[in-house]
Each structure stands twice: as C-alpha cells, then as structure tokens.
Design an enzyme around this catalytic site. Structure first.
Site, PDB file in Angstrom:
ATOM      1  N   GLY A 326       0.477  -0.993  -0.158  1.00  2.00           N
ATOM      2  CA  GLY A 326       0.134   0.199   0.402  1.00  2.00           C
ATOM      3  C   GLY A 326       1.146   1.333  -0.067  1.00  2.00           C
ATOM      4  N   GLU A 327       0.236   2.130   0.495  1.00  2.00           N
ATOM      5  CA  GLU A 327       1.320   3.486   0.736  1.00  2.00           C
ATOM      6  C   GLU A 327       1.296   4.360  -0.315  1.00  2.00           C
ATOM      7  OE1 GLU A 327       4.893   3.283   3.010  1.00  2.00           O
ATOM      8  OE2 GLU A 327       3.882   2.129   4.412  1.00  2.00           O
ATOM      9  N   GLY A 328       1.359   3.506  -1.241  1.00  2.00           N
ATOM     10  CA  GLY A 328       1.471   4.645  -3.022  1.00  2.00           C
ATOM     11  C   GLY A 328       2.178   3.946  -3.830  1.00  2.00           C
TER      12      GLY A 328
END
EC number: 2.4.2.21
Length: 360
Positions: A326-328
C-alpha cells in the site's frame, strides 16, 4: 446534508482525434505497436490533455506534459481492526503516519526517487498526530464503526469527505498540478476494500478476501467471517455506491474516492495504486462512469482480489511486482513509465524526420 449533496460533473475524454494521435504514435521510428503498453498509455494521456485544452485540430502537434506530479496518501483507522484481522494493531496506523511525516517510509523513499511531491492526509486515525508538520487534517472521526456491527459512518459523512477531497484537489489543480496519485494507510482497510468489492461486484466474500500484508490462516478465517457478517448486516442498505461507502468503507477510502472524482472533473490524470485504491476507483466508476477515462492503474498487487477488480474495470496495470504494502508505492514506481510514454510521444523522431523508410 443529504446523500446527493456533493456531485461531480465529469466529461468523457474526446476520441474524435484518435486517428491523428494514433498516426503520430505509429509514425515514430519503430514498428507499429513495438512500445507495447507505453503506446496505449500515450494515447490515453493525449486524449485527456487534448480534452483539457479543448483542442479541435492538429493533435499531432500537441506536447504532452506531466506537471507537478503529486502523491496523496490518505490515512484512517477501522473499527473492524479491533477484531484482529490484520498483522498489526490499529496503533500502527498512527505510527506510520508519523513515519510518513518524518520521511522514513517506503513511499517517502520512492517519491524522492521519482519526483513525486508527497502529502499525507489524516482522514480519521484513532488519535491525531500532534506537533508534527506535514500532516493535513481532514478528519471525519476517530476511526470508523466496526462494519460487522454497525455502519462505518453516516451518509452525511461520505459527502463531507467528498467535499474535503474536492477542496484538496482544487488546491493542487490551481497550483498547476495535472497528475495525482493516491496511496493509503489504515490497519484493517483490506477488510473494508474486500467488503466494498464483494458488494459492488456481487461476488462471494472468499473471492475478494486475501491475506493483506501477510496474515495467517486463522486470522484469514476470522476476516472472512466478519466481512460476511458485515455484508449480511447491511444487505438492505446497500442501495448505491455512496451507501456502500457509508456501510462498509473507511474514511481514507471515502476521501480517495472523492479525490479521484474531483481530479477527473478537473481533467487531471489519476494514478491508482493497489487493492485499496482500486476499491475506491471501483466506487468512483459506479458514481460517475466517465472517471474511468482518467485512471491509470499502476500495478497488480499480491492481494488475491485485486486481479478480479482490475478485470472488472477493464484495466491493464503497468506493473506486477508482487507488492502488498500500500502507501502508494506501486503508483510511485509507475511514474517513470508514465513519463516515458510522454517522452517518446514528444521526442521520438518520425520516419520522415529521420529520413528512414517507414516500417509497415
């Protein structure tokens, strides 16, 4: 505030100039199609930017641009996390938000590497981070309701989140940004995303739920059971995409959805990260189908439901690296490929420019 209080007017991209755009791509010094997915990406970007500039002719003279690319990481906590559906407790959401602000997470490293400006938005973690610069306060609450027991939030909260997201995007648009990417942080948010996926795509929960960032089999069984309970509890209330967000979503998923819609409304390119961000895109497309024209899907994650969502959205991701963070992070890693599409479109010589016989 009613459910319909916030709406978006999203224009479809114009495809009337596709033949001329495609001709420019095909006449570069290469066999037609030899740059593979970079060519279809260049076509998509050219469509969006031609639509934005309202050009009516000569698209072959258009110069594509990526201006002030910005990564927005939305954070929020989830009531269902108290049931132990993740490898980490909810406190880790706050700790990771601090890590983002201090520049120490994977997303910080990748954004610095590829040239993304990073902003972190607190959409509703359990306890706000105080005394730390660089965290934008767009709190909708202190974590959502536990979706297997109650709605995640009120419908009015969804609209409030959409309005906040629109203001955020408007600020970046006014500053000249034309590409935004979305990441997230929220312990338990793969449960919310899987529930959203099951509700919208009418799938069995087992086809939507995965191991998140690495849960064991016992935790996976608990996660499956709780999401099934959530869908059963809210079955009669799931009457549209906003109600799906209200019953099953997360504060960060709501604001990601609103930001995608607002960015498309402003004819900005939107880079979608992994499983959670794609769940937000799934909702956004249900609300306004034209948003799909503006979405670039960065990667296929290791979460087992992600491939199904991408197929449902007729999306071909740029990367497949087995990511599950995740997180980008996947969206950040895709930026050089997006820039490569822009650069070949702008800078490669045509056969006539180079004095080379065209390859048919």
């Amino acid at each position: 505030m009613s459910q319909s209080a916030v709406s978006f007017q999203i224009s479809p991209v114009s495809k009337t100039q596709d033949p001329l755009i495609q001709q420019k791509i095909d006449l570069k010094t290469k066999p037609p199609g030899a740059l593979g997915q970079l060519e279809s990406l260049a076509l998509q970007i050219a469509r969006v930017q031609a639509t934005d500039s309202q050009q009516t002719d000569q698209p072959q003279n258009t110069v594509l641009k990526i201006v002030q690319p910005t990564m927005l990481v939305f954070a929020g906590d989830h009531g269902i996390a108290a049931e132990g559906v993740s490898i980490a407790p909810s406190e880790v959401t706050r700790q990771m938000v601090q890590n983002f602000a201090h520049g120490g997470a994977a997303i910080n490293v990748f954004c610095r590497q590829v040239g993304f400006t990073l902003e972190v938005i607190d959409c509703g973690i359990l306890t706000p981070v105080e005394g730390v610069e660089g965290i934008i306060d767009q709190r909708l609450g202190a974590g959502t309701g536990a979706i297997h027991l109650e709605p995640a939030m009120a419908l009015e909260t969804v609209d409030k989140g959409f309005a906040m997201a629109r203001d955020l995007i408007e600020r970046h648009h006014q500053a000249g940004c034309n590409l935004v990417a979305f990441g997230e942080m929220g312990i338990g948010n793969t449960s919310a995303a899987a529930a959203i996926m099951a509700a919208i795509m009418q799938l069995d929960v087992i086809d939507c739920v995965g191991r998140g960032t690495g849960i064991n089999s016992e935790t996976l069984e608990r996660k499956l059971m709780l999401i099934e309970l959530a869908l059963l509890l809210h079955q009669s209330a799931l009457t549209g995409p906003k109600s799906v967000l209200a019953c099953l979503g997360g504060f960060e998923i709501v604001q990601m959805t609103g930001a995608m819609l607002a960015a498309a409304e402003r004819k900005m390119l939107v880079v979608v990260d992994g499983f959670i961000a794609t769940a937000a895109a799934l909702v956004a497309v249900q609300i306004a189908p034209n948003v799909r024209d503006y979405l670039i899907f960065a990667h296929q994650s290791d979460e087992q439901g992600h491939k199904r969502m991408l197929e449902f959205l007729q999306a071909k991701p740029l990367l497949s690296l087995g990511l599950r963070l995740g997180e980008g992070t996947g969206a950040a890693l895709a930026l050089p490929l997006i820039q490569a599409s822009v650069n070949f479109y702008n800078q490669m010589a045509s056969f006539s420019d180079a004095g080379i016989e065209a390859v048919v």
